[in-house]
Design an enzyme around this catalytic site. Structure first.
Site, mmCIF file in Angstrom:
data_model
loop_
_atom_site.group_PDB
_atom_site.id
_atom_site.type_symbol
_atom_site.label_atom_id
_atom_site.label_comp_id
_atom_site.label_asym_id
_atom_site.label_seq_id
_atom_site.Cartn_x
_atom_site.Cartn_y
_atom_site.Cartn_z
ATOM 1 N N GLY A 33 21.008 -17.576 19.195
ATOM 2 C CA GLY A 33 21.643 -18.157 20.390
ATOM 3 C C GLY A 33 23.143 -17.985 20.450
ATOM 4 O O GLY A 33 23.653 -16.877 20.645
ATOM 5 N N LYS A 70 13.643 -12.128 15.638
ATOM 6 C CA LYS A 70 15.096 -12.134 15.386
ATOM 7 C C LYS A 70 15.403 -11.419 14.070
ATOM 8 O O LYS A 70 16.369 -10.662 13.968
ATOM 9 C CB LYS A 70 15.604 -13.573 15.357
ATOM 10 N N GLU A 129 23.858 -10.218 22.141
ATOM 11 C CA GLU A 129 24.293 -11.257 21.199
ATOM 12 C C GLU A 129 23.392 -12.486 21.235
ATOM 13 O O GLU A 129 23.064 -13.093 20.205
ATOM 14 C CB GLU A 129 25.740 -11.668 21.525
HETATM 15 N N1 LIG Z 1 16.116 -20.984 26.412
HETATM 16 C C1 LIG Z 1 16.827 -20.726 25.327
HETATM 17 O O1 LIG Z 1 17.387 -21.617 24.684
HETATM 18 C C2 LIG Z 1 17.002 -19.295 24.859
HETATM 19 C C3 LIG Z 1 17.781 -19.026 23.716
HETATM 20 C C4 LIG Z 1 17.987 -17.706 23.320
HETATM 21 C C5 LIG Z 1 17.382 -16.692 24.019
HETATM 22 N N2 LIG Z 1 16.593 -16.979 25.100
HETATM 23 C C6 LIG Z 1 15.973 -15.861 25.822
HETATM 24 O O2 LIG Z 1 16.485 -15.833 27.158
HETATM 25 C C7 LIG Z 1 15.500 -15.318 28.055
HETATM 26 C C8 LIG Z 1 15.283 -16.335 29.186
HETATM 27 O O3 LIG Z 1 14.853 -17.562 28.631
HETATM 28 P P1 LIG Z 1 14.802 -18.916 29.503
HETATM 29 O O4 LIG Z 1 14.584 -20.009 28.524
HETATM 30 O O5 LIG Z 1 15.964 -18.970 30.424
HETATM 31 O O6 LIG Z 1 13.455 -18.679 30.324
HETATM 32 P P2 LIG Z 1 12.942 -19.467 31.618
HETATM 33 O O7 LIG Z 1 13.649 -20.766 31.751
HETATM 34 O O8 LIG Z 1 11.465 -19.443 31.583
HETATM 35 O O9 LIG Z 1 13.436 -18.539 32.834
HETATM 36 C C9 LIG Z 1 12.843 -17.309 33.150
HETATM 37 C C10 LIG Z 1 13.357 -16.856 34.499
HETATM 38 O O10 LIG Z 1 12.779 -15.601 34.801
HETATM 39 C C11 LIG Z 1 12.313 -15.611 36.145
HETATM 40 N N3 LIG Z 1 11.203 -14.671 36.272
HETATM 41 C C12 LIG Z 1 10.006 -14.681 35.659
HETATM 42 N N4 LIG Z 1 9.255 -13.631 36.060
HETATM 43 C C13 LIG Z 1 10.014 -12.964 36.958
HETATM 44 C C14 LIG Z 1 9.807 -11.797 37.746
HETATM 45 N N5 LIG Z 1 8.668 -11.113 37.689
HETATM 46 N N6 LIG Z 1 10.811 -11.393 38.578
HETATM 47 C C15 LIG Z 1 11.974 -12.078 38.642
HETATM 48 N N7 LIG Z 1 12.224 -13.188 37.922
HETATM 49 C C16 LIG Z 1 11.263 -13.613 37.084
HETATM 50 C C17 LIG Z 1 11.883 -17.040 36.415
HETATM 51 O O11 LIG Z 1 11.888 -17.274 37.805
HETATM 52 P P3 LIG Z 1 11.551 -18.736 38.451
HETATM 53 O O12 LIG Z 1 12.630 -19.648 37.953
HETATM 54 O O13 LIG Z 1 11.653 -18.519 39.903
HETATM 55 O O14 LIG Z 1 10.199 -19.104 37.957
HETATM 56 C C18 LIG Z 1 12.970 -17.814 35.665
HETATM 57 O O15 LIG Z 1 14.097 -18.010 36.488
HETATM 58 C C19 LIG Z 1 14.251 -15.079 27.173
HETATM 59 O O16 LIG Z 1 14.228 -13.732 26.764
HETATM 60 C C20 LIG Z 1 14.472 -15.983 25.972
HETATM 61 O O17 LIG Z 1 13.809 -15.526 24.814
HETATM 62 C C21 LIG Z 1 16.399 -18.243 25.548
#
Ligand SMILES: NC(=O)c1ccc[n+]([C@@H]2O[C@H](COP(=O)([O-])OP(=O)(O)OC[C@H]3O[C@@H](n4cnc5c(N)ncnc54)[C@H](OP(=O)(O)O)[C@@H]3O)[C@@H](O)[C@H]2O)c1
Length: 437
Positions: free
Chosen positions: A136, A207, A131
């Site tokens: 979002g 999307k 979802e």
């Molecule tokens: N942010 C938004 O508003 C939003 C909205 C809708 C959808 N999304 C989707 O949600 C997902 C996450 O987004 P986010 O914004 O939360 O990203 P983010 O803040 O960059 O977080 C990514 C996380 O993944 C971890 N990570 C990266 N490489 C890894 C590996 N090899 N092994 C284990 N952990 C690893 C990072 O670890 P560290 O913290 O230790 O570096 C971090 O905790 C994405 O697919 C994004 O498109 C995000």
């Protein structure tokens, strides 16, 4: 009470940490709603020492998210790492193959590998919930997959990228340049340091690809999407749009046409009075047109830790409520193996109205030559207006044309002809007009 549902979260960034916090803060309420506890039993991220703002002391730490995905100590694998390849793809595949339910917010992964992953999920009889991957916090996937059974969708379109909508909203409201608004978006954390992915339309396209599959029962085809971003939208366009009764939005649009399915992402003029034109700032919106329901518009927060966590937690709760042995509905609304091949309608056959802004030499005959090129290509004009050009254009003049319904091919041919005639002092601007209620 049923046994607790054990959750493994891979990725503890903006979304992952918010999901862990919401599951902890709302534990009692979720238990009441789902009839069983939801417990985070395992987590994985890159940096074990980083404070995530939530107590994860009770959860087992995994350095390798793929190992977590295969762990027998979880029932649901929650992928919040991001990216269409690399660890996200490997561990989602591993989790599904190991018979774990999966929840993800990863639009890039689904846009590229969604059908393959859905086939594995359906073969294994587990859920793949996503979802949060589109718009979002707006429950658009559930709406399309579950609440609209029997409806035939003719068009789905939406504002799917908050960064672009924020920039366009501020350009219009404050008369600022694209660059100034982008810098502010970066300062406020709405845009990445490298904003290309958002402003050139890639994020919207991912999307849209997912929505297209749900809407039309076809295989996902992200590479077939026509894409133009917003970086060449100027104040001159925004002002002219306003004078003509339009507002500029970056829309993702998928629609059924006689020659196939159109999937396009581009700046679009929508009537100022339409509902979608009232969606401002980082807010997202999705409009769905169907034969039974008519037009439905959902709008709300499209990104950010809390809004995205709301959708992820909703997906987890659905799994908590599902009964063991129950056959789950297909991931994209129809069994993955039965999704039809995607039949692409070429952009040149797109039909609609067009806004064309030309900066021309101030000399006799230009206006008539422009009008002739339009007539030669059988383009009928709703209006043609000559303005003094922007101050930086010197002695040049601006000609603004609005066409009645015509084809993309005709417009391209006419504009190419005008360019070859040598009357232009700057690149022509063409913006498609979208019908919206
Ligand atoms: N942010 C938004 O508003 C939003 C909205 C809708 C959808 N999304 C989707 O949600 C997902 C996450 O987004 P986010 O914004 O939360 O990203 P983010 O803040 O960059 O977080 C990514 C996380 O993944 C971890 N990570 C990266 N490489 C890894 C590996 N090899 N092994 C284990 N952990 C690893 C990072 O670890 P560290 O913290 O230790 O570096 C971090 O905790 C994405 O697919 C994004 O498109 C995000």
């Amino acid at each position: 009470m049923a046994e607790a549902l054990r959750i493994g979260i891979a990725g503890l960034g903006t979304v992952g940490a918010s999901v862990a916090r919401v599951l902890s803060e709302k534990a009692a309420e979720l238990t009441r709603q789902c009839g069983r506890e939801i417990v985070v039993t395992a987590v994985s991220a890159r940096d074990r020492t980083r404070d995530r703002g939530v107590d994860l002391g009770g959860a087992k730490w995994f350095d390798d998210p793929a190992e977590l995905a295969r762990s027998a100590d979880i029932d649901v694998f929650v992928e919040l790492i991001g990216g269409d390849d690399g660890p996200a793809r490997a561990c989602v595949k591993a989790a599904l193959e190991a018979g774990r339910h999966v929840v993800t917010a990863n639009k890039a992964l689904l846009a590229r590998h969604g059908v393959l992953l859905a086939e594995i999920a359906e073969k294994k009889g587990v859920l793949l919930n996503y979802e949060a991957a589109v718009a979002g916090g707006i429950p658009v996937i559930k709406t399309m997959r579950e609440a609209m059974a029997g409806n035939s969708v003719s068009r789905v379109f939406g504002i799917l990228n908050g960064t672009c909508n924020y920039i366009l909203t501020r350009m219009e409201a404050e008369g600022l340049s694209f660059d100034a608004c982008l810098k502010d978006a970066q300062r406020l954390g709405y845009a990445e340091a490298d904003p290309t992915f958002d402003i050139e339309g890639h994020d919207t396209a991912h999307k849209l690809a997912i929505l297209t599959s749900l809407a039309f029962g076809c295989r996902i085809s992200a590479d077939d999407i026509y894409m133009e971003g917003i970086s060449n939208i100027s104040q001159a366009d925004i002002r002219a749009a306003g004078e003509l009764g339009y507002r500029i939005k970056l829309l993702g649009v998928a629609q059924i046409t006689e020659s196939g399915i159109e999937q396009r992402v581009h700046p679009t003029m929508v009537p100022t009075a339409s509902v979608i034109a009232q969606v401002h700032g980082v807010t997202n919106a999705v409009a769905i047109e169907t034969d039974i329901l008519g037009e439905l518009l959902l709008s709300g927060p499209g990104a950010g830790g809390n809004a995205t966590a709301s959708a992820v937690v909703g997906d987890i709760a659905d799994i908590a409520k599902s009964r063991p042995g129950f056959q789950h509905g297909p991931v994209f609304g129809r069994p993955a193996k039965e999704l039809k091949p995607y039949k692409r309608a070429r952009m040149r056959s797109h039909e609609g109205g067009y806004f064309i802004r030309l900066t021309v030499h101030d000399r006799v005959g230009v206006f008539a030559a422009v009008a002739k090129r339009m007539a030669d290509n059988e383009i009928s004009l709703e209006s043609i207006v000559q303005h003094a050009a922007e101050p930086e254009a010197g002695t040049a003049k601006t000609v603004i044309l609005v066409t009645h319904e015509t084809t993309e091919a005709a417009v391209r041919k006419a504009v190419d002809g005008i360019t070859k005639d040598g009357h232009l002092t700057d690149k022509p601007q063409v913006i498609r007009i979208e019908r919206a209620g």
